[in-house]
Design an enzyme around this catalytic site. Structure first.
Site, mmCIF file in Angstrom:
data_model
loop_
_atom_site.group_PDB
_atom_site.id
_atom_site.type_symbol
_atom_site.label_atom_id
_atom_site.label_comp_id
_atom_site.label_asym_id
_atom_site.label_seq_id
_atom_site.Cartn_x
_atom_site.Cartn_y
_atom_site.Cartn_z
ATOM 1 N N CYS A 98 -8.535 8.612 17.852
ATOM 2 C CA CYS A 98 -8.329 7.356 18.563
ATOM 3 C C CYS A 98 -9.483 7.113 19.519
ATOM 4 O O CYS A 98 -9.965 6.004 19.654
ATOM 5 C CB CYS A 98 -7.012 7.374 19.330
ATOM 6 S SG CYS A 98 -6.695 5.842 20.196
ATOM 7 N N GLU B 258 0.833 -1.197 0.000
ATOM 8 C CA GLU B 258 0.000 0.000 0.000
ATOM 9 C C GLU B 258 0.866 1.244 0.000
ATOM 10 O O GLU B 258 1.969 1.244 0.532
ATOM 11 C CB GLU B 258 -0.852 0.037 1.266
ATOM 12 C CG GLU B 258 -2.087 -0.789 1.161
ATOM 13 C CD GLU B 258 -2.877 -0.763 2.452
ATOM 14 O OE1 GLU B 258 -3.984 -1.298 2.456
ATOM 15 O OE2 GLU B 258 -2.387 -0.212 3.463
ATOM 16 N N CYS C 34 7.823 -7.831 6.428
ATOM 17 C CA CYS C 34 8.940 -7.251 7.182
ATOM 18 C C CYS C 34 9.740 -8.392 7.792
ATOM 19 O O CYS C 34 9.156 -9.382 8.233
ATOM 20 C CB CYS C 34 8.423 -6.329 8.290
ATOM 21 S SG CYS C 34 9.743 -5.502 9.208
ATOM 22 N N CYS D 255 3.316 8.171 1.978
ATOM 23 C CA CYS D 255 3.861 7.145 2.862
ATOM 24 C C CYS D 255 4.228 5.920 2.019
ATOM 25 O O CYS D 255 3.359 5.320 1.385
ATOM 26 C CB CYS D 255 2.794 6.798 3.909
ATOM 27 S SG CYS D 255 3.255 5.463 4.998
ATOM 28 N N CYS E 95 7.730 -7.247 15.303
ATOM 29 C CA CYS E 95 7.191 -6.465 16.419
ATOM 30 C C CYS E 95 5.806 -7.011 16.779
ATOM 31 O O CYS E 95 4.984 -7.235 15.888
ATOM 32 C CB CYS E 95 7.123 -4.988 16.055
ATOM 33 S SG CYS E 95 8.741 -4.340 15.598
ATOM 34 N N CYS F 230 2.513 -5.283 15.547
ATOM 35 C CA CYS F 230 2.453 -4.862 14.142
ATOM 36 C C CYS F 230 1.973 -5.995 13.247
ATOM 37 O O CYS F 230 2.528 -7.094 13.266
ATOM 38 C CB CYS F 230 3.828 -4.387 13.687
ATOM 39 S SG CYS F 230 3.887 -3.996 11.924
HETATM 40 N N1 SAH Z 1 9.554 -0.681 10.106
HETATM 41 C C1 SAH Z 1 9.630 0.705 10.356
HETATM 42 C C2 SAH Z 1 8.691 1.534 9.504
HETATM 43 C C3 SAH Z 1 7.333 0.990 9.223
HETATM 44 S S1 SAH Z 1 6.231 0.852 10.572
HETATM 45 C C4 SAH Z 1 9.408 0.972 11.823
HETATM 46 O O1 SAH Z 1 9.023 0.057 12.552
HETATM 47 O O2 SAH Z 1 9.663 2.102 12.235
HETATM 48 C C5 SAH Z 1 5.732 2.536 10.796
HETATM 49 C C6 SAH Z 1 5.271 2.864 12.225
HETATM 50 O O3 SAH Z 1 3.998 2.274 12.492
HETATM 51 C C7 SAH Z 1 6.210 2.366 13.293
HETATM 52 O O4 SAH Z 1 6.412 3.332 14.292
HETATM 53 C C8 SAH Z 1 5.455 1.192 13.823
HETATM 54 O O5 SAH Z 1 5.887 0.879 15.106
HETATM 55 C C9 SAH Z 1 4.038 1.667 13.765
HETATM 56 N N2 SAH Z 1 3.022 0.616 13.839
HETATM 57 C C10 SAH Z 1 3.110 -0.651 13.388
HETATM 58 N N3 SAH Z 1 1.963 -1.320 13.653
HETATM 59 C C11 SAH Z 1 1.148 -0.457 14.264
HETATM 60 C C12 SAH Z 1 -0.176 -0.556 14.798
HETATM 61 N N4 SAH Z 1 -0.874 -1.681 14.699
HETATM 62 N N5 SAH Z 1 -0.701 0.540 15.355
HETATM 63 C C13 SAH Z 1 -0.010 1.694 15.420
HETATM 64 N N6 SAH Z 1 1.227 1.848 14.955
HETATM 65 C C14 SAH Z 1 1.811 0.777 14.389
HETATM 66 FE FE1 SF4 Z 2 8.568 -4.344 10.778
HETATM 67 FE FE2 SF4 Z 2 8.319 -3.817 13.372
HETATM 68 FE FE3 SF4 Z 2 8.179 -1.798 11.572
HETATM 69 FE FE4 SF4 Z 2 6.205 -3.653 11.757
HETATM 70 S S1 SF4 Z 2 6.797 -2.149 13.302
HETATM 71 S S2 SF4 Z 2 7.115 -2.869 9.882
HETATM 72 S S3 SF4 Z 2 7.384 -5.535 12.248
HETATM 73 S S4 SF4 Z 2 9.954 -3.138 12.057
#
Ligand code: SAH
Ligand code: SF4
Length: 418
Positions: A393, A133, A153, A146, A157, A160
């Protein structure tokens, strides 16, 4: 040039429960027989021109011309390149394309936010193609795009959704620049293009609709370093897409060794997904923390060159109910970041099916943000927008299941655009 199919599913490289997990990108990019010129650097364009017989003495000038057609005008057809001779156009068309990722769906919201679902080829002919996306968020004084850096990935995390995806493939520079090309195509945002209606971010003739880039879609950009670097250098090139490096922000979960490289080799702004103030909790939320703990991460941030009050690192902090949202956490966050020119973006957690987390209560997010605000972290200008997001939110609490993927991404990206 189609290489023979190979299976890359090797169970020994798959994550095992409990251990620190970095998935290996199992998918490979197989270039099409006729590659696209979109995403090529000047040097690569010169090579491409050499393959179609352009003499060395002419190459620099031709590269300059084609660069302009690719990255200022957004040409989608070689015949549009009127400053290039007919013969060269025909030779280029015989060997190359100007293709961008395929747009599978476009959603436009009433506030002008747009989301494109893009299809990228998978490694195997029979496999389902990959989808990523790309989201555009217009605001009064800017328009932010974005971008994704990977399909899936390699990191995991726990909050995520992307991290749960098994298959990972690094995007090529062409696929990253291609996302910008798609956005500018659809918005009519190339020089000489007809603007899409309903977008007034900059006004006709006063700069482009896409004025900012955030690398915070799918994937960990610092684990696809070279491709992200090459793509962002193309995006920042003043004779092409021309988005200033100060308007490009790369978000990382904390790949410490590549933070210094990002500064040296890209020179963009940095956002760090912190999410926790203690290693014990961050190990759980962002397992990469086991490799690069908070202290190392913040040292790398302190050493990020060129920081000042006007050039701050953004720390992202996802608000997870009863996990990281206590007021003691807020105070600890301020202490932790003392001395680093920082912005703090509180991101409402966006739930996904099967997640064990919930978004913090609205009242809690307000209190948390107040502590941060009182410590001097949010400018008065930024606060109302922050409040907007928090209000969103709050609304999500009742309608969280109904939140579309577009809205979720938009919320995340909005939190980034200060
Ligand atoms: N991988 C990179 C960039 C992509 S994620 C990173 O982790 O920084 C972009 C942002 O969205 C990150 O801060 C991530 O922690 C956050 N994010 C991921 N899943 C999320 C969720 N379910 N709700 C809110 N923020 C989320
Ligand atoms: Fe990857 Fe973590 Fe960023 Fe999600 S939040 S895209 S798992 S690094």
């Amino acid at each position: 040039m189609t290489e023979p199919l190979q299976t890359t599913s090797d169970s020994s490289t798959m994550p095992t429960a409990g251990s620190f997990v970095e998935k290996t990108p199992l998918e490979r990019y197989l270039p099409p027989a006729k590659p696209s010129l979109v995403g090529l650097s000047r040097a690569q364009l010169a090579e491409a021109l050499a393959t179609v017989g352009v003499p060395t003495a002419q190459r620099k000038m031709r590269v300059q011309q084609i660069w302009h057609w690719l990255y200022v005008r957004g040409a989608r057809d070689f015949d549009a390149m009127t400053s290039v001779s007919k013969e060269l156009r025909a030779a280029l068309a015989a060997h190359f394309t100007l293709e961008r990722p395929e747009v599978v769906a476009e959603q436009i919201s009433t506030d002008g936010t747009r989301k494109w679902l893009l299809r990228l080829p998978g490694e195997h002919a029979l496999e389902r193609p990959h989808e990523i996306e790309c989201v555009y968020i217009p605001e009064t004084d800017r328009g932010t795009l974005c971008l994704s850096s990977q399909v899936g990935c390699t990191l995991t995390c726990s909050f995520c959704h992307t991290g749960t995806q098994r298959l990972v493939r690094n995007l090529t520079p062409g696929e990253i620049v291609g996302q910008i090309a798609v956005a500018r195509d659809r918005l009519g945002d190339w020089l000489g293009g007809a603007r899409a209606s309903g977008n007034s971010a900059d006004g006709e003739g006063r700069g482009r609709l896409v004025s900012n880039i955030v690398m915070m879609g799918m994937g960990e950009p610092l684990y696809n370093f070279e491709a992200v670097r090459d793509a962002l250098l193309i995006a920042a090139d003043g004779e092409g897409i021309a988005i200033s490096k100060r308007r490009i922000t790369l978000s990382t979960s904390g790949v410490v060794p590549n933070i210094a490289r990002a500064a040296a080799e890209i020179g963009c702004m940095l956002a760090v997904s912190l999410h926790a103030v203690r290693d014990e909790l961050r190990n759980e939320l962002v397992p990469l923390n086991r490799k690069y703990p908070i202290e190392q991460l913040l040292d790398a941030c302190r050493n990020y060159p060129g920081l000042s009050n006007a050039r701050r690192i953004t720390f992202e902090y996802v608000m997870l109910k009863d996990v990281n949202d206590s007021l003691a956490d807020a105070n600890a966050l301020i202490k932790l970041l003392a001395g680093i020119p920082a912005k703090i973006n509180l991101i409402p957690f966006n739930p996904w099916p099967g997640t064990r987390y919930e978004c913090s209560d609205w009242e809690r997010i307000e209190k948390f943000s107040e502590i941060i605000f009182n410590a001097g972290y949010a400018s008065p200008v930024r606060t109302p927008r922050g409040r907007d997001i928090l209000a969103a939110c709050g609304q999500l609490k009742s309608a969280s299941e109904k939140l579309s993927a577009r809205e979720r991404l938009a919320l995340r990206a909005m939190a980034m655009t200060d």
